[in-house]
Scaffold this motif. Structure first.
Motif, PDB file in Angstrom:
ATOM      1  N   LEU A  42       0.823  -1.212   0.000  1.00  0.00           N
ATOM      2  CA  LEU A  42       0.000   0.000   0.000  1.00  0.00           C
ATOM      3  C   LEU A  42       0.855   1.260   0.000  1.00  0.00           C
ATOM      4  O   LEU A  42       0.532   2.246  -0.673  1.00  0.00           O
ATOM      5  CB  LEU A  42      -0.908   0.017   1.247  1.00  0.00           C
ATOM      6  N   TRP A  43       1.957   1.202   0.746  1.00  0.00           N
ATOM      7  CA  TRP A  43       2.770   2.398   0.990  1.00  0.00           C
ATOM      8  C   TRP A  43       3.673   2.749  -0.186  1.00  0.00           C
ATOM      9  O   TRP A  43       3.745   3.907  -0.606  1.00  0.00           O
ATOM     10  CB  TRP A  43       3.618   2.154   2.249  1.00  0.00           C
ATOM     11  N   PHE A  44       4.359   1.773  -0.751  1.00  0.00           N
ATOM     12  CA  PHE A  44       5.382   2.058  -1.755  1.00  0.00           C
ATOM     13  C   PHE A  44       4.812   2.726  -3.018  1.00  0.00           C
ATOM     14  O   PHE A  44       5.408   3.695  -3.520  1.00  0.00           O
ATOM     15  CB  PHE A  44       6.136   0.777  -2.125  1.00  0.00           C
ATOM     16  N   PRO A  45       3.689   2.273  -3.575  1.00  0.00           N
ATOM     17  CA  PRO A  45       3.190   2.920  -4.798  1.00  0.00           C
ATOM     18  C   PRO A  45       2.780   4.382  -4.591  1.00  0.00           C
ATOM     19  O   PRO A  45       2.641   5.123  -5.570  1.00  0.00           O
ATOM     20  CB  PRO A  45       1.966   2.062  -5.174  1.00  0.00           C
ATOM     21  N   SER A  46       2.588   4.805  -3.339  1.00  0.00           N
ATOM     22  CA  SER A  46       2.159   6.181  -3.089  1.00  0.00           C
ATOM     23  C   SER A  46       3.317   7.161  -3.043  1.00  0.00           C
ATOM     24  O   SER A  46       3.100   8.380  -2.972  1.00  0.00           O
ATOM     25  CB  SER A  46       1.388   6.253  -1.763  1.00  0.00           C
ATOM     26  N   LEU A  47       4.558   6.671  -3.088  1.00  0.00           N
ATOM     27  CA  LEU A  47       5.717   7.541  -2.945  1.00  0.00           C
ATOM     28  C   LEU A  47       5.973   8.337  -4.218  1.00  0.00           C
ATOM     29  O   LEU A  47       5.812   7.839  -5.329  1.00  0.00           O
ATOM     30  CB  LEU A  47       6.964   6.714  -2.605  1.00  0.00           C
ATOM     31  N   ASP A  48       6.375   9.576  -4.044  1.00  0.00           N
ATOM     32  CA  ASP A  48       6.767  10.446  -5.160  1.00  0.00           C
ATOM     33  C   ASP A  48       8.158  10.988  -4.850  1.00  0.00           C
ATOM     34  O   ASP A  48       8.328  12.097  -4.354  1.00  0.00           O
ATOM     35  CB  ASP A  48       5.766  11.584  -5.329  1.00  0.00           C
ATOM     36  N   LEU A  49       9.179  10.163  -5.123  1.00  0.00           N
ATOM     37  CA  LEU A  49      10.551  10.492  -4.762  1.00  0.00           C
ATOM     38  C   LEU A  49      11.466  10.334  -5.970  1.00  0.00           C
ATOM     39  O   LEU A  49      11.040   9.877  -7.040  1.00  0.00           O
ATOM     40  CB  LEU A  49      11.029   9.572  -3.623  1.00  0.00           C
ATOM     41  N   GLU A  50      12.723  10.710  -5.780  1.00  0.00           N
ATOM     42  CA  GLU A  50      13.723  10.533  -6.827  1.00  0.00           C
ATOM     43  C   GLU A  50      13.839   9.054  -7.199  1.00  0.00           C
ATOM     44  O   GLU A  50      13.767   8.187  -6.312  1.00  0.00           O
ATOM     45  CB  GLU A  50      15.086  11.036  -6.354  1.00  0.00           C
ATOM     46  N   PRO A  51      14.020   8.750  -8.497  1.00  0.00           N
ATOM     47  CA  PRO A  51      14.172   7.337  -8.892  1.00  0.00           C
ATOM     48  C   PRO A  51      15.294   6.627  -8.150  1.00  0.00           C
ATOM     49  O   PRO A  51      15.179   5.450  -7.807  1.00  0.00           O
ATOM     50  CB  PRO A  51      14.471   7.431 -10.393  1.00  0.00           C
ATOM     51  N   SER A  52      16.394   7.325  -7.873  1.00  0.00           N
ATOM     52  CA  SER A  52      17.496   6.694  -7.151  1.00  0.00           C
ATOM     53  C   SER A  52      17.094   6.366  -5.720  1.00  0.00           C
ATOM     54  O   SER A  52      17.487   5.322  -5.181  1.00  0.00           O
ATOM     55  CB  SER A  52      18.721   7.607  -7.156  1.00  0.00           C
ATOM     56  N   TYR A  59      15.574  -1.948  -2.781  1.00  0.00           N
ATOM     57  CA  TYR A  59      16.609  -2.926  -2.437  1.00  0.00           C
ATOM     58  C   TYR A  59      16.497  -3.342  -0.974  1.00  0.00           C
ATOM     59  O   TYR A  59      16.495  -4.545  -0.657  1.00  0.00           O
ATOM     60  CB  TYR A  59      18.001  -2.348  -2.703  1.00  0.00           C
ATOM     61  N   PHE A  60      16.432  -2.379  -0.054  1.00  0.00           N
ATOM     62  CA  PHE A  60      16.404  -2.730   1.369  1.00  0.00           C
ATOM     63  C   PHE A  60      15.122  -3.453   1.754  1.00  0.00           C
ATOM     64  O   PHE A  60      15.143  -4.362   2.590  1.00  0.00           O
ATOM     65  CB  PHE A  60      16.571  -1.465   2.211  1.00  0.00           C
ATOM     66  N   ILE A  61      14.019  -3.081   1.129  1.00  0.00           N
ATOM     67  CA  ILE A  61      12.748  -3.746   1.437  1.00  0.00           C
ATOM     68  C   ILE A  61      12.767  -5.196   0.967  1.00  0.00           C
ATOM     69  O   ILE A  61      12.438  -6.120   1.721  1.00  0.00           O
ATOM     70  CB  ILE A  61      11.575  -2.978   0.809  1.00  0.00           C
ATOM     71  N   GLN A  62      13.175  -5.397  -0.280  1.00  0.00           N
ATOM     72  CA  GLN A  62      13.125  -6.741  -0.847  1.00  0.00           C
ATOM     73  C   GLN A  62      14.221  -7.660  -0.308  1.00  0.00           C
ATOM     74  O   GLN A  62      14.000  -8.854  -0.126  1.00  0.00           O
ATOM     75  CB  GLN A  62      13.229  -6.652  -2.373  1.00  0.00           C
ATOM     76  N   SER A  63      15.411  -7.091  -0.051  1.00  0.00           N
ATOM     77  CA  SER A  63      16.541  -7.929   0.333  1.00  0.00           C
ATOM     78  C   SER A  63      16.654  -8.155   1.838  1.00  0.00           C
ATOM     79  O   SER A  63      17.227  -9.167   2.268  1.00  0.00           O
ATOM     80  CB  SER A  63      17.846  -7.309  -0.182  1.00  0.00           C
ATOM     81  N   HIS A  64      16.136  -7.248   2.652  1.00  0.00           N
ATOM     82  CA  HIS A  64      16.364  -7.346   4.089  1.00  0.00           C
ATOM     83  C   HIS A  64      15.088  -7.305   4.931  1.00  0.00           C
ATOM     84  O   HIS A  64      14.938  -8.095   5.859  1.00  0.00           O
ATOM     85  CB  HIS A  64      17.307  -6.217   4.539  1.00  0.00           C
ATOM     86  N   ILE A  65      14.184  -6.395   4.632  1.00  0.00           N
ATOM     87  CA  ILE A  65      13.029  -6.187   5.514  1.00  0.00           C
ATOM     88  C   ILE A  65      11.986  -7.284   5.348  1.00  0.00           C
ATOM     89  O   ILE A  65      11.578  -7.926   6.327  1.00  0.00           O
ATOM     90  CB  ILE A  65      12.411  -4.794   5.264  1.00  0.00           C
ATOM     91  N   LEU A  66      11.545  -7.515   4.122  1.00  0.00           N
ATOM     92  CA  LEU A  66      10.484  -8.504   3.908  1.00  0.00           C
ATOM     93  C   LEU A  66      10.919  -9.932   4.265  1.00  0.00           C
ATOM     94  O   LEU A  66      10.125 -10.682   4.844  1.00  0.00           O
ATOM     95  CB  LEU A  66       9.981  -8.433   2.473  1.00  0.00           C
ATOM     96  N   PRO A  67      12.151 -10.347   3.939  1.00  0.00           N
ATOM     97  CA  PRO A  67      12.535 -11.706   4.352  1.00  0.00           C
ATOM     98  C   PRO A  67      12.472 -11.906   5.862  1.00  0.00           C
ATOM     99  O   PRO A  67      12.230 -13.027   6.330  1.00  0.00           O
ATOM    100  CB  PRO A  67      13.978 -11.827   3.836  1.00  0.00           C
ATOM    101  N   LEU A 206      22.387  15.091 -13.864  1.00  0.00           N
ATOM    102  CA  LEU A 206      22.447  13.856 -14.643  1.00  0.00           C
ATOM    103  C   LEU A 206      22.860  12.769 -13.668  1.00  0.00           C
ATOM    104  O   LEU A 206      23.977  12.781 -13.159  1.00  0.00           O
ATOM    105  CB  LEU A 206      23.455  13.984 -15.781  1.00  0.00           C
ATOM    106  N   TYR A 207      21.948  11.839 -13.396  1.00  0.00           N
ATOM    107  CA  TYR A 207      22.160  10.870 -12.324  1.00  0.00           C
ATOM    108  C   TYR A 207      22.164   9.459 -12.880  1.00  0.00           C
ATOM    109  O   TYR A 207      21.390   9.133 -13.777  1.00  0.00           O
ATOM    110  CB  TYR A 207      21.073  11.017 -11.266  1.00  0.00           C
ATOM    111  N   GLU A 208      23.058   8.640 -12.323  1.00  0.00           N
ATOM    112  CA  GLU A 208      23.174   7.253 -12.778  1.00  0.00           C
ATOM    113  C   GLU A 208      22.250   6.351 -11.975  1.00  0.00           C
ATOM    114  O   GLU A 208      22.165   6.448 -10.752  1.00  0.00           O
ATOM    115  CB  GLU A 208      24.609   6.779 -12.628  1.00  0.00           C
ATOM    116  N   LEU A 209      21.559   5.470 -12.654  1.00  0.00           N
ATOM    117  CA  LEU A 209      20.672   4.504 -12.011  1.00  0.00           C
ATOM    118  C   LEU A 209      20.655   3.230 -12.836  1.00  0.00           C
ATOM    119  O   LEU A 209      20.280   3.245 -14.010  1.00  0.00           O
ATOM    120  CB  LEU A 209      19.250   5.071 -11.882  1.00  0.00           C
ATOM    121  N   SER A 210      21.095   2.140 -12.225  1.00  0.00           N
ATOM    122  CA  SER A 210      21.083   0.820 -12.870  1.00  0.00           C
ATOM    123  C   SER A 210      21.804   0.838 -14.211  1.00  0.00           C
ATOM    124  O   SER A 210      21.331   0.264 -15.199  1.00  0.00           O
ATOM    125  CB  SER A 210      19.636   0.338 -13.046  1.00  0.00           C
TER     126      SER A 210
END
Length: 507
Positions: A42-52, A59-67, A206-210
């Protein structure tokens, strides 16, 4: 049965709940039954933040918090178990302490919006004045010790960057960083229209992402126009904008505005945008520390340079450093020069000493701020130039001061004059360094492209004043490509405090 022992206890509970409702502190017990996984969805799709920023959260949610906590109801989470989880990330799972701290900070951010609607307190938020005092004090001390450079060290660092890459543009880029205080992403985005009438327009990043680059506004919306000292306007005018190698791609839902090709001042040799981590490893670290950083199975190795070609020398292939208690084999010049002109046995191979150990591109921004403080530049102009805001608690006291203080023409003129003085002094000090290796036979010229053009007037001025033969040959023009070395005779012993160190060589 109501569960209350007395009528008075029931009435007191009801009164407490009514008071919580009026104070907007009431939490429906059923609201906290939602799981961490459901809340994140519910929370994540509501965010309006920088892509980075979103990428880091993901990363932190999927790799550390949810497990660790995905199936758990929000109301069941406790401060103690989250603190133990942070500790286990380091001690059990082997992650860096910084990773564990950032993972918990992300968890605290995730749960902060669930207060007070679903839970009364945030169990992931660290309590103030808790934890190991020594750890906090060490972290604060480390932040205070962040490396910065004085004008001479900044010049020597930029000169080394150009010597490492063989490109004049890298010298100008590093000088632009330290004399503007611009962020890496802001300077990377400069195009042919960014400089006009002595002003630098910082309205894009100009920002690097993935592995790709996207465009956007500077951090915290800090769009600004800053004054450039005349010398920097002249340096930047020598850089020709080129079209990058980015190509148009099909945009997916929610994709940031990817770079699809454009003209930029600071591109890599192949026309691509420099990647910060790669540039830092190959250029920044050797230039600042005098060592190539460890990579893979290879340990850190000192930077080796042939000082026949002037100072800081023409780079040769790195060679492992000596290890205490183990026999040392000196560099074999014939092997080091594979694919190049064979170096004679008399070639004085030297190692670079640090000019500003642990300096980073962000440290150049610290340097610019420090210089302005030393020159007593008005706070309001310093804040505007750096793109700082006064929204955080540490700076809120300056809000009214900056509200009533305006940047005047006199302030701007004083800043430009101060930066110009620092630049001239760095050139004079750089020429003075040449006196230290004069007797050692190192040619009075720079091995970095274009730097001799900058130093020539100061060499000639010094030669006129003291009658020493410092002036280089006339007719020299800035070389954009890396110059080939001249194999002149020079001694093998170098002066120890000039940024180089001797290495015994053999063929």
């Amino acid at each position: 049965m109501s569960g209350f022992q007395t009528k008075r206890a029931a009435e007191q509970y009801a009164g407490d709940q009514e008071a919580a409702i009026r104070a907007n502190r009431y939490v429906d017990p059923r609201a906290g039954a939602i799981t961490v996984q459901e809340w994140v969805n519910l929370w994540f799709p509501s965010l309006d933040l920088e892509p980075s920023t979103l990428s880091n959260y993901r990363y932190f949610i999927q790799s550390h918090i949810l497990p660790a906590f995905g199936p758990r109801p929000l109301a069941s989470l406790t401060y103690e178990e989250i603190a133990a989880w942070e500790k286990d990330l380091v001690q059990v799972h082997g992650y860096a302490r910084r990773t564990a701290v950032d993972a918990r900070a992300t968890f605290a951010t995730v749960l902060s919006d669930a207060v007070p609607g679903r839970i009364q307190i945030n169990p992931a938020a660290k309590k103030k004045a808790k934890g190991r005092k020594g750890v906090r004090r060490i972290a604060q001390a480390a932040e205070k010790k962040k490396a910065w450079a004085d004008p001479l060290a900044a010049f020597l660092y930029a000169e080394r960057c150009a010597a490492l890459t063989g490109r004049w543009v890298d010298f100008v880029k590093q000088i632009a960083f330290v004399y503007t205080g611009a962020r890496w992403s802001e300077l990377l985005a400069l195009g042919p229209g960014s400089i006009k009438d002595g002003l630098l327009n910082l309205d894009t990043k100009l920002y690097e992402l993935s592995g790709r680059f996207y465009t956007g506004h500077p951090k915290d919306g800090s769009i600004r126009v800053i004054d450039l000292p005349p010398f920097l306007v002249e340096l930047l005018s020598t850089i020709e904008a080129r079209r990058c190698t980015c190509s148009p791609r099909e945009m997916g839902p929610g994709d940031p505005p990817w770079c699809e090709g454009g003209e930029y001042l600071f591109l890599g040799p192949d026309g691509g945008h420099p990647r910060r981590s790669t540039y830092g490893r190959r250029v920044v670290r050797p230039a600042a520390d005098g060592w190539h950083p460890a990579r893979g199975n290879k340990g850190a190795m000192p930077v080796l340079a042939d000082v026949f070609n002037g100072w800081p020398g023409a780079l040769v292939a790195p060679w492992p450093a000596a290890v205490k208690g183990q026999p040392y084999e000196a560099p074999r010049l014939a092997e080091l020069s594979r694919g190049h002109k064979t170096l004679p046995s008399s070639t004085p191979i030297a190692t670079w000493l640090p000019v500003a150990r642990e300096l980073t591109v962000h440290g150049l921004r610290h340097s610019h701020q420090t210089w302005m403080a030393e020159d007593r530049i008005a706070d309001v102009l310093r804040d505007k130039r750096m793109g700082h805001t006064v929204e955080d608690d540490a700076r809120i006291a300056s809000l009214m001061r900056d509200h009533y203080t305006h940047v005047s023409e006199q302030m701007r003129a004083e800043l430009i004059a101060a930066l110009e003085r620092r630049w001239v002094k760095s050139l004079v000090d750089r020429v003075d360094l040449e006196e230290r290796w004069n007797a050692e036979g190192i040619p009075r010229r720079s091995s970095a492209p274009g730097v001799d053009d900058l130093l020539r007037p100061y060499r000639e001025s010094r030669a006129t004043k003291i009658g020493s033969p410092l002036a280089p040959k006339s007719g020299h023009r800035r070389q954009r490509k890396r110059p080939l070395p001249d194999w002149e005779t020079a001694s093998e012993q170098q002066v120890g405090d000039t940024g180089i160190e001797p290495v015994t060589s053999s063929v």
